[in-house]
Design a protein around this motif. Sequence first.
Motif, PDB file in Angstrom:
ATOM      1  N   PRO A  46       0.831  -1.225   0.035  1.00  0.00           N
ATOM      2  CA  PRO A  46      -0.083  -0.102  -0.032  1.00  0.00           C
ATOM      3  C   PRO A  46       0.706   1.258  -0.102  1.00  0.00           C
ATOM      4  O   PRO A  46       1.949   1.274   0.650  1.00  0.00           O
ATOM      5  N   TRP A  47       0.380   2.280  -0.467  1.00  0.00           N
ATOM      6  CA  TRP A  47       1.163   3.469  -0.397  1.00  0.00           C
ATOM      7  C   TRP A  47       0.598   4.580   0.623  1.00  0.00           C
ATOM      8  O   TRP A  47      -0.463   4.742   1.067  1.00  0.00           O
ATOM      9  N   ASP A  48       1.799   4.734   1.251  1.00  0.00           N
ATOM     10  CA  ASP A  48       1.724   5.541   2.598  1.00  0.00           C
ATOM     11  C   ASP A  48       1.012   6.854   2.114  1.00  0.00           C
ATOM     12  O   ASP A  48       1.696   7.665   1.324  1.00  0.00           O
ATOM     13  N   PRO A  49      -0.116   7.314   2.448  1.00  0.00           N
ATOM     14  CA  PRO A  49      -0.604   8.609   2.218  1.00  0.00           C
ATOM     15  C   PRO A  49       0.193   9.999   2.777  1.00  0.00           C
ATOM     16  O   PRO A  49      -0.131  10.862   1.960  1.00  0.00           O
ATOM     17  N   ALA A  50       0.698   9.759   3.614  1.00  0.00           N
ATOM     18  CA  ALA A  50       1.717  10.840   4.300  1.00  0.00           C
ATOM     19  C   ALA A  50       2.995  10.803   3.309  1.00  0.00           C
ATOM     20  O   ALA A  50       3.839  11.860   3.325  1.00  0.00           O
ATOM     21  N   LYS A  51       3.473   9.831   2.722  1.00  0.00           N
ATOM     22  CA  LYS A  51       4.742   9.803   2.124  1.00  0.00           C
ATOM     23  C   LYS A  51       4.847   9.693   0.499  1.00  0.00           C
ATOM     24  O   LYS A  51       5.730   9.864  -0.232  1.00  0.00           O
ATOM     25  N   ILE A  52       3.654   9.253  -0.245  1.00  0.00           N
ATOM     26  CA  ILE A  52       3.665   9.141  -1.480  1.00  0.00           C
ATOM     27  C   ILE A  52       2.175  10.038  -1.961  1.00  0.00           C
ATOM     28  O   ILE A  52       1.266   9.775  -1.654  1.00  0.00           O
ATOM     29  N   VAL A  53       2.684  10.915  -2.676  1.00  0.00           N
ATOM     30  CA  VAL A  53       1.775  12.085  -3.080  1.00  0.00           C
ATOM     31  C   VAL A  53       1.718  12.540  -4.382  1.00  0.00           C
ATOM     32  O   VAL A  53       2.848  12.165  -5.106  1.00  0.00           O
ATOM     33  N   VAL A  54       0.872  13.297  -4.738  1.00  0.00           N
ATOM     34  CA  VAL A  54       0.926  14.088  -6.410  1.00  0.00           C
ATOM     35  C   VAL A  54       1.862  15.253  -6.003  1.00  0.00           C
ATOM     36  O   VAL A  54       1.797  16.113  -5.172  1.00  0.00           O
ATOM     37  N   GLY A  55       3.025  15.188  -6.903  1.00  0.00           N
ATOM     38  CA  GLY A  55       3.814  16.374  -7.236  1.00  0.00           C
ATOM     39  C   GLY A  55       3.860  17.222  -8.177  1.00  0.00           C
ATOM     40  O   GLY A  55       3.183  16.634  -9.210  1.00  0.00           O
ATOM     41  N   LYS A  56       4.447  18.529  -8.174  1.00  0.00           N
ATOM     42  CA  LYS A  56       4.628  19.331  -9.555  1.00  0.00           C
ATOM     43  C   LYS A  56       5.978  19.252  -9.714  1.00  0.00           C
ATOM     44  O   LYS A  56       6.777  19.777  -9.083  1.00  0.00           O
ATOM     45  N   LEU A  57       6.278  18.904 -11.067  1.00  0.00           N
ATOM     46  CA  LEU A  57       7.793  19.072 -11.552  1.00  0.00           C
ATOM     47  C   LEU A  57       7.843  20.581 -11.913  1.00  0.00           C
ATOM     48  O   LEU A  57       7.104  21.017 -12.743  1.00  0.00           O
ATOM     49  N   ILE A  58       8.755  21.339 -11.187  1.00  0.00           N
ATOM     50  CA  ILE A  58       9.100  22.709 -11.477  1.00  0.00           C
ATOM     51  C   ILE A  58      10.316  23.129 -12.334  1.00  0.00           C
ATOM     52  O   ILE A  58       9.837  23.712 -13.584  1.00  0.00           O
ATOM     53  N   THR A  59      11.231  22.652 -12.125  1.00  0.00           N
ATOM     54  CA  THR A  59      12.548  22.702 -12.863  1.00  0.00           C
ATOM     55  C   THR A  59      13.364  21.369 -12.894  1.00  0.00           C
ATOM     56  O   THR A  59      13.098  20.625 -12.142  1.00  0.00           O
ATOM     57  N   VAL A  60      14.079  21.364 -14.122  1.00  0.00           N
ATOM     58  CA  VAL A  60      15.128  20.329 -14.236  1.00  0.00           C
ATOM     59  C   VAL A  60      16.299  20.701 -14.492  1.00  0.00           C
ATOM     60  O   VAL A  60      16.513  21.565 -15.590  1.00  0.00           O
ATOM     61  N   GLN A  61      17.409  20.520 -13.771  1.00  0.00           N
ATOM     62  CA  GLN A  61      18.757  21.256 -14.093  1.00  0.00           C
ATOM     63  C   GLN A  61      19.782  19.960 -14.035  1.00  0.00           C
ATOM     64  O   GLN A  61      19.527  18.810 -13.728  1.00  0.00           O
ATOM     65  N   PRO A  62      20.698  20.281 -14.995  1.00  0.00           N
ATOM     66  CA  PRO A  62      21.972  19.238 -14.994  1.00  0.00           C
ATOM     67  C   PRO A  62      22.438  18.858 -13.687  1.00  0.00           C
ATOM     68  O   PRO A  62      22.611  19.712 -13.014  1.00  0.00           O
TER      69      PRO A  62
END
Length: 842
Positions: A46-62
């Motif tokens: 099961p996915w821990d509701p406090a530790k596995i959530v919907v995230g938003k990717l903002i930036t990607v850097q090298p």
Amino acid sequence: MKIPLSWLKDHVNITIPIPQLAERLTLAGLEVETIEYIGLPGAELPWDPAKIVVGKLITVQPHPNADRLVLAEVEYGGPETEVVVTGAPSLLDMRGQDDLHLKVAFAMEGARLYDGHAEGQRVIKLKKTKIRGVPSRAMVCSEKELGLSDEQVDIIYLPDDAPVGMPLADYVGDAVLEFDIKGPFGHLESVFGVAREAAALFDVELKRDAIEVLKQRPAELTPTPDFLTLEIPDPDLCPRYTAFLIRGVRVGPSPFWMQQRLLRVGMRPINNIVDTTNYVMLELGQPLHAFDYHVLRAKPVLSDAEGPGEDQPAIIVRRAKPGEQMRTLDGELRTFDGEMLLITDGGGPVAVAGVMGGLDSEVTEATTDILLESANFNFLNIRRTSRLLGLTSEASQRFGRRVDPELTVKAAARAAHLMAELGGGTVAPVAGDMYPGQQPQRALELDPAYAARILGIEPPPAEMARILSSLEFQVSENKDGIFNVTVPSHRLDVTRPIDLVEEIGRIWGYDRFPTTLMQDELPPQRANPRLEGAERVRDILIGCGLDEIITYSMVDIEDEGSLWPQGAPSGPDDYLRVRNPLSAERAYLRQTLLPSSLHTVRENLRFLDRVATFEIGAVYLPVEGQTLPDEPRRLVIVMTGPRETQSWLAGQDRIAVDFYDLKGVAETLLAGLGLEGTFEPGEHPALHPGRCAQLNVGGDVVGVMGELHPVVRESFDLPEQPVCALEFDLDKLLAAWGAPRMMVPLSIHPPVYEDLALVVDEDTPAERVRELITQTGRALVRSVALFDVYRGDQVGAGKKSLAYRLTYQADDRTLTDREVGKLRSKIVRRLERELGATLRSQ
């Protein structure tokens, strides 16, 4: 059939716990075999509701120290953003990009996930670490790491409307119910069909948006649309054919939500067009097929004398020409017979009706216009075609269970507008619809009192009407309280009032029926000698260590011919042929059980060294002047391999079973049935000459037994070892079974034992000698047992010595030596007179 709970909730509001839902559906006849939890409590991980959530990717850097890694900044609902070190392939191409706003599955420190780089499902726990010098304590997840698939391809991208910070289990978590729907109930083979049942069970509203698209977006239906020439030369196999045209689509991946639902029911996403046909089939139960419209050919142009030709594509639903071929979507070249139904265009076959589409007309990335097929086919014909081609599909399974012909337009409209929405196209305002097999609505009358009498309970008539109405039956009540019920088109199984009673009973709930006792006396119990006799034979043979087998009644006629090494005396015309065989190997009804048993023994010898089987079954013998055949029962036994099972007592050189082992089983069978029989030399083309006997019971020849002929053994690919077999006429064997038996009292006087050795001709049966001894001795000779057979110089050529142990005993006295000697002399004289036997002197 698998149905995700989230999909079911699109059509009906379900608030009870999942296990209770599964139990209620099962009690109503929709058996839930398993429940698979995804991300929710009850899942393997099961996915821990406090530790596995919907995230938003903002930036990607090298990454400063690695070319194949990047630093991804993720917003997840916490006070600060989190920087994650990742090597996701799609993120490598985004290096240096800001303000991305891509939604992802985000796992924080302490979350338990599957290892995406290990084979199998090894669970890991995220912890803070340094990757090439950069700290990282979180992860953007792939499908494999979450347990959604077995492939590690890339990270998951969620829809743009996914709420940041929401527990992933609340957004993507689900429960998948797997159903085992038994019987020809095509109306249950869909999400909407199960939702209809759930709405009736829980008395809640059924949401009908998916099936009523035409109410919001009407289309003109005509058998002569301006974009297609539609013909159905064989309406008996195709009652209805509907075609929608969708123009200007862009073929590409289907959206995340659709892919996830298809994956959860076990289907592989392909593209937005094909996925839509599968999605709507699963949702509404109507199989669909998408053609590349511009690949379809027009009918050939006719001569001026015959009329103008057509320049638009054609769809012709017809029987195949014998030997006609087409390559299906799986790449296989299929050959058809004259009873298989094809979808053809102006140039030839483009699909196997109801089974699978053709490779040449499939949708590709270059496709822009779609011809969407939604049709109804004869369910028996689809079953036959599927079996003969060895080609089973989701479509053929549904058509084989009967599909509502009224569903074609509704499902096509739903799919067409989904394709337009997902592919950016437009649906033509006119649709082709040819309906030569339209049937009138069925109407039934139901007396509520009749229903109460059958069920043994008394639900209120209003509740009966509610149950039927919730299942989409139209119910009205006349002045006498009788229900006038109009059967919905999808309930092809409802034809009688008793069917309506069943619907009321299962929705009311069989678990709510009170426990009662019978209020009538038991009917008289009558014997069934035919059944009881067969069961007695089974018990005896199982007690002998044999295993019962059951084989097909339909066989390959060449197998029966293999029993005749010198050529079979009969041909195919002497057998009953199945009109619609499942395969060429199952085309004729058997006239012997032996070939099927030999095949079974051969297959089992791949895993076992000793096989001993029996089968009881009917054979089918044509009767001149009669339509139906005679169906006498046969018993077949086959034994081969070592006589004893492997053990330290048996040693390494175990003796193989032979004729006498088989004869011992036959004798045990006779004794267990209380029958007397005699064995005589016999003949059968499948058995070894000289190692074959026939059994006589009550003056009738019951059957033959012996060792299999070497030629026959080789033709069935059996190993080079003795294979012993018998086949008896079971009805003749049991004809005398069950008759009263004379009981013989036990004598209290001592017996006298004597050995008698006789020299007889080589061709004299030992059984005949035993019969004469018994007849002559009458009541005083209690048993005669052969214990030795000798052939050699002491008895001469063409002779043999048979030694018997005789038991003399009287009921009323002790026999004297004089009495025994007198009786022995009488026996010897009769044997000399009738068989030319002499006493052996040495």
